[in-house]
Design an enzyme around this catalytic site. Structure first.
Site, PDB file in Angstrom:
ATOM      1  N   MET A 127      37.217  25.696  36.892  1.00 18.31           N
ATOM      2  CA  MET A 127      38.207  24.983  37.757  1.00 18.31           C
ATOM      3  C   MET A 127      39.216  23.703  36.870  1.00 18.31           C
ATOM      4  O   MET A 127      39.955  23.203  37.571  1.00 18.31           O
ATOM      5  CB  MET A 127      37.293  24.039  38.701  1.00 18.31           C
ATOM      6  CG  MET A 127      36.876  24.911  39.918  1.00 18.31           C
ATOM      7  SD  MET A 127      35.867  23.995  41.135  1.00 18.31           S
ATOM      8  CE  MET A 127      35.285  25.270  42.266  1.00 18.31           C
ATOM      9  N   ARG A 176      39.829  32.553  27.767  1.00 12.61           N
ATOM     10  CA  ARG A 176      38.274  32.780  28.414  1.00 12.61           C
ATOM     11  C   ARG A 176      37.676  34.006  28.103  1.00 12.61           C
ATOM     12  O   ARG A 176      36.517  34.499  28.404  1.00 12.61           O
ATOM     13  CB  ARG A 176      38.079  32.620  30.018  1.00 12.61           C
ATOM     14  CG  ARG A 176      38.419  30.890  30.248  1.00 12.61           C
ATOM     15  CD  ARG A 176      37.802  30.020  29.630  1.00 12.61           C
ATOM     16  NE  ARG A 176      38.385  28.758  30.228  1.00 12.61           N
ATOM     17  CZ  ARG A 176      37.853  27.544  30.082  1.00 12.61           C
ATOM     18  NH1 ARG A 176      36.878  27.273  29.112  1.00 12.61           N
ATOM     19  NH2 ARG A 176      38.151  26.380  30.417  1.00 12.61           N
TER      20      ARG A 176
END
Length: 245
Positions: A90, A199
């Protein structure tokens, strides 16, 4: 006389799951969005054309970082992962929408994360220039045993408070970030590429990234499903160093 049900016993897993539940995403979405700048209403013809004929345009847009044409699509994923993964997730706010299960409104299930044998446990080097290496058998055993014991104790405390009438939103405070949660995450290709650039580790990446392995596991599954929807865009992403346009 009604018997009191036994409290749920914690279960442990080392995987994450990602399911593509809904999408409106194709390479042609990039083409009609890009061509409106020069073709106006004639760009509507691109909606039904074979995008293979225009893969050079997709590569040009990626290479020169004309990013907005990659936003005219949508993918919704249902993700099951430990809470600590979602807290990292998030941090990605632009082009993403999230809805996660709530510990205020439902009793949280007793499923917890324990690293599998393939998960490297030992960090070597200084911040910004470190690597992870295999743990010893003793470290693997210690990690699994200590985590499982801690999870059991925490979930027993959670159940004890719920049984005493304490509100779910208060009792959940004792639960660790290794608890599994689930959420819907909706994004477009541009926002997903930015996520993947940060990521995941990849040999074709121009800019190196050092993600935590557990969020990388989520990213790998999302990328695999996105690549099937937009293969030309995915190929251009890799060809141009995995940098989001």
């Amino acid at each position: 006389m009604t018997e009191t049900p036994e409290p749920a016993k914690p279960s442990f897993r080392s995987d994450v799951t990602v399911e593509l539940v809904k999408h409106s995403a194709a390479d042609s979405d990039v083409l009609f969005a890009a061509r409106v700048s020069t073709a106006g209403e004639q760009s509507l013809e691109e909606v039904s054309k074979d995008p293979e004929r225009s893969k050079g345009l997709i590569n040009f847009l990626m290479r020169d970082r004309h990013g907005s044409p990659f936003e005219h699509n949508s993918m919704t994923f249902f993700i099951s992962a430990p809470i600590f993964v979602f807290r990292e997730f998030m941090r990605h706010r632009v082009g993403w929408s999230y809805n996660e299960e709530s510990g205020r409104y439902r009793e949280l299930e007793s499923v917890f994360y324990v690293p599998g044998e393939a998960r490297k446990l030992v960090q070597q080097g200084r911040p910004g220039k470190y690597e992870f290496v295999e743990g010893t058998a003793a470290q693997q055993e210690l990690t699994g045993r200590v985590m499982e014991d801690s999870y059991r104790q925490a979930y027993e405390a959670y159940q004890e408070m719920l049984a005493a009438g304490v509100a779910r939103e208060v009792a959940r405070a004792v639960l660790p970030v290794g608890l599994f949660s689930s959420m819907y995450a909706t994004c477009n290709a541009r926002s997903l590429m930015h996520f993947l650039g940060l990521r995941t580790q990849h040999e074709l990446a121009k800019v190196p990234s050092f993600p935590q392995r557990e969020i990388e596991m989520v990213g790998e599954q999302m990328e695999e499903q996105w690549a099937q929807l937009m293969p030309l865009t995915h190929a251009a992403f890799n060809k141009n160093g995995r940098v989001a346009p």
